[in-house]
Scaffold this motif. Structure first.
Motif, PDB file in Angstrom:
ATOM      1  N   VAL A 211      58.696  37.869  37.836  1.00 29.31           N
ATOM      2  CA  VAL A 211      59.051  36.480  37.567  1.00 29.31           C
ATOM      3  C   VAL A 211      58.173  35.889  36.474  1.00 29.31           C
ATOM      4  O   VAL A 211      58.650  35.287  35.516  1.00 29.31           O
ATOM      5  CB  VAL A 211      58.943  35.633  38.846  1.00 29.31           C
ATOM      6  N   ARG A 212      56.856  36.035  36.588  1.00 30.12           N
ATOM      7  CA  ARG A 212      55.921  35.511  35.604  1.00 30.12           C
ATOM      8  C   ARG A 212      54.613  36.287  35.721  1.00 30.12           C
ATOM      9  O   ARG A 212      54.431  37.083  36.639  1.00 30.12           O
ATOM     10  CB  ARG A 212      55.683  34.014  35.804  1.00 30.12           C
ATOM     11  N   ASN A 213      53.713  36.070  34.792  1.00 31.01           N
ATOM     12  CA  ASN A 213      52.457  36.819  34.814  1.00 31.01           C
ATOM     13  C   ASN A 213      51.286  35.950  34.386  1.00 31.01           C
ATOM     14  O   ASN A 213      51.447  34.887  33.783  1.00 31.01           O
ATOM     15  CB  ASN A 213      52.572  38.051  33.908  1.00 31.01           C
ATOM     16  N   TYR A 214      50.085  36.440  34.705  1.00 40.09           N
ATOM     17  CA  TYR A 214      48.824  35.813  34.344  1.00 40.09           C
ATOM     18  C   TYR A 214      47.962  36.904  33.712  1.00 40.09           C
ATOM     19  O   TYR A 214      47.699  37.935  34.338  1.00 40.09           O
ATOM     20  CB  TYR A 214      48.128  35.217  35.568  1.00 40.09           C
ATOM     21  N   GLN A 215      47.525  36.677  32.463  1.00 38.78           N
ATOM     22  CA  GLN A 215      46.847  37.741  31.728  1.00 38.78           C
ATOM     23  C   GLN A 215      45.488  37.317  31.194  1.00 38.78           C
ATOM     24  O   GLN A 215      45.210  36.140  30.985  1.00 38.78           O
ATOM     25  CB  GLN A 215      47.709  38.185  30.533  1.00 38.78           C
ATOM     26  N   SER A 216      44.676  38.349  30.978  1.00 37.81           N
ATOM     27  CA  SER A 216      43.478  38.242  30.161  1.00 37.81           C
ATOM     28  C   SER A 216      43.623  39.337  29.116  1.00 37.81           C
ATOM     29  O   SER A 216      43.586  40.526  29.454  1.00 37.81           O
ATOM     30  CB  SER A 216      42.213  38.450  30.997  1.00 37.81           C
ATOM     31  N   ARG A 217      43.817  38.960  27.871  1.00 36.66           N
ATOM     32  CA  ARG A 217      44.165  39.927  26.836  1.00 36.66           C
ATOM     33  C   ARG A 217      42.954  40.745  26.405  1.00 36.66           C
ATOM     34  O   ARG A 217      41.862  40.611  26.963  1.00 36.66           O
ATOM     35  CB  ARG A 217      44.819  39.214  25.662  1.00 36.66           C
TER      36      ARG A 217
ATOM     37  N   ASP B   6      56.809  41.931  27.284  1.00 34.78           N
ATOM     38  CA  ASP B   6      57.821  40.974  26.891  1.00 34.78           C
ATOM     39  C   ASP B   6      58.490  40.395  28.129  1.00 34.78           C
ATOM     40  O   ASP B   6      58.285  40.885  29.241  1.00 34.78           O
ATOM     41  CB  ASP B   6      58.861  41.658  25.995  1.00 34.78           C
ATOM     42  N   GLY B   7      59.309  39.380  27.929  1.00 38.98           N
ATOM     43  CA  GLY B   7      60.002  38.763  29.054  1.00 38.98           C
ATOM     44  C   GLY B   7      59.013  38.178  30.055  1.00 38.98           C
ATOM     45  O   GLY B   7      58.133  37.386  29.687  1.00 38.98           O
ATOM     46  N   PRO B   8      59.100  38.583  31.331  1.00 35.77           N
ATOM     47  CA  PRO B   8      58.157  38.068  32.341  1.00 35.77           C
ATOM     48  C   PRO B   8      56.717  38.494  32.082  1.00 35.77           C
ATOM     49  O   PRO B   8      55.798  37.932  32.668  1.00 35.77           O
ATOM     50  CB  PRO B   8      58.675  38.682  33.653  1.00 35.77           C
ATOM     51  N   LEU B   9      56.529  39.493  31.192  1.00 37.34           N
ATOM     52  CA  LEU B   9      55.180  39.969  30.877  1.00 37.34           C
ATOM     53  C   LEU B   9      54.696  39.462  29.522  1.00 37.34           C
ATOM     54  O   LEU B   9      53.767  40.025  28.946  1.00 37.34           O
ATOM     55  CB  LEU B   9      55.148  41.505  30.895  1.00 37.34           C
TER      56      LEU B   9
END
Length: 370
Positions: free
Chosen positions: A325-331, A26-29
């Motif tokens: 601050v922010r994130n980049y994901q591959s779910r 959640d949030g930045p994640l």
């Protein structure tokens, strides 16, 4: 009596008394699919240890170091292997300094080289166990900081280190000129990333799901980032200030529960191949022998959103104090899993997903000052 009443009340209300809960993304994640949308620069199985040394992009694959060169393709600028050289044994970590490259070779030691390997010198330090060097960083041209994940398991045995609940990691400061090494921190639960920031260090402590900060001499240890929903790994400096943090595998409640069941875990370790343990992984879905398969994870050939997640891809942008601050994901249903390393080059962030065997590029650097 009181304990029985508490358990009955917890069962009625749905409380978790085992401590197996995992903090939410959640949030930045907050979940996204930005890594899956990122352009793939190179497909390279088991890619690891992406570094920029001078103007040269390097990475490791098992016991080889690959030099990468830009190539123009129909989808833009990609990468190709321009040269490869063998090291004889698995490369567990690399760090780039001022025209110097430090290469940790499992069971052999740390080599100080030129980027092209034309000059190479092996440093053997008796007190420092070279079989599990997980991360390194140059403090200056003559000082190298080294994270040893465990003195009981090799780097490739990280699953065993987690499932045996080992906390035998350490941080070392090496003086390259005098060939001396000093341990500045010990008793860590698999330190897997390290970065130097002025007069302090940030160290990711994977099995305690946190990043700690300390002085160059190991003093003033404190938690900089804690209660993470994934296992933090390597840390890379960001050109605009702050850091990039890789999280190589997600936590899930089932693994947290198994970590509390000592007898079950002991029998699992003794009788089952590590690839099929109830444990996090860099990549999943490759074998029907993996835990929680078939109808437990998929319906109509689609992954259930509530099924246990064993692998993901996750890169987090942090500020100078290691706040996210922010994130980049591959779910869970993505294909850029098991991110273990990254480096900035040519105005973009190169992300190495060892689990999926890919290097992808993030272009969102300019205008995002942390």
């Amino acid at each position: 009596m009181i304990g029985a009443i508490k358990r009955a009340w917890a069962n009625f209300r749905g409380f978790d008394l085992t401590g197996s809960t995992v903090p939410p993304m959640d949030g930045p994640l907050r979940p996204n699919a930005k890594l899956d949308a990122a352009p793939v620069l190179l497909d390279l199985a088991d890619v690891d240890n992406l570094v920029l040394c001078g103007q040269q992009i390097l990475c490791s694959v098992a016991d080889e170091i690959h030099m990468l060169a830009p190539t123009a393709g129909h989808e833009g600028q990609g990468l190709s292997i321009s040269r490869a050289r063998g090291m004889g044994k698995p490369v567990t970590s690399m760090a780039a300094g001022a025209e110097l490259l430090a290469v940790a070779v499992e069971g052999e030691g740390i080599r100080i080289e030129s980027p092209d390997g034309a000059s190479s010198e092996l440093i053997r330090l008796g007190a420092l166990d070279a079989q599990c060097v997980t991360a390194m960083a140059f403090a200056d041209s003559s000082t190298l900081l080294v994270a040893v994940g465990s003195d009981r398991n090799p780097a490739l045995g990280w699953k065993r280190d987690l499932m045996t609940k080992t906390a035998a990691g350490s941080i070392w400061r090496i003086d390259i000129g005098s060939r001396t090494a000093v341990s500045i921190a010990s008793g860590l639960a698999f330190p897997s990333g390290i970065v130097v920031s002025k007069d302090r260090l940030f160290v990711s402590e994977a099995w305690r799901h946190r990043v700690i900060s300390m002085g160059i001499d190991g003093s003033r240890q404190q938690i900089a980032l804690g209660s993470l929903p994934a296992y933090p790994g390597r840390i890379a400096p960001a050109s605009e200030g702050g850091f990039w943090l890789a999280m190589f595998a997600p936590r899930n409640p089932l693994v947290e529960f198994v970590l509390k069941e000592d007898e079950y875990r002991r029998r699992m370790i003794e009788t089952i191949d590590p690839d099929y343990w109830i444990a996090p992984s860099l990549a999943t879905g490759r074998s029907f022998l993996e835990p929680i398969q078939g109808g437990a994870r998929k319906k109509l050939n689609m992954l259930k959103p509530w099924s246990p997640t064993w692998s993901t891809g996750l890169v987090v942008r942090c500020d100078r104090d290691m706040a996210m601050v922010r994130n980049y994901q591959s779910r869970a249903d993505g294909d850029v899993h098991g991110v273990t390393s990254m480096c900035e080059a040519g105005g973009r962030l190169l992300v190495g997903a060892k689990g999926s065997g890919k290097i992808v590029a993030i272009h969102e650097l300019a205008g995002h000052v942390a």
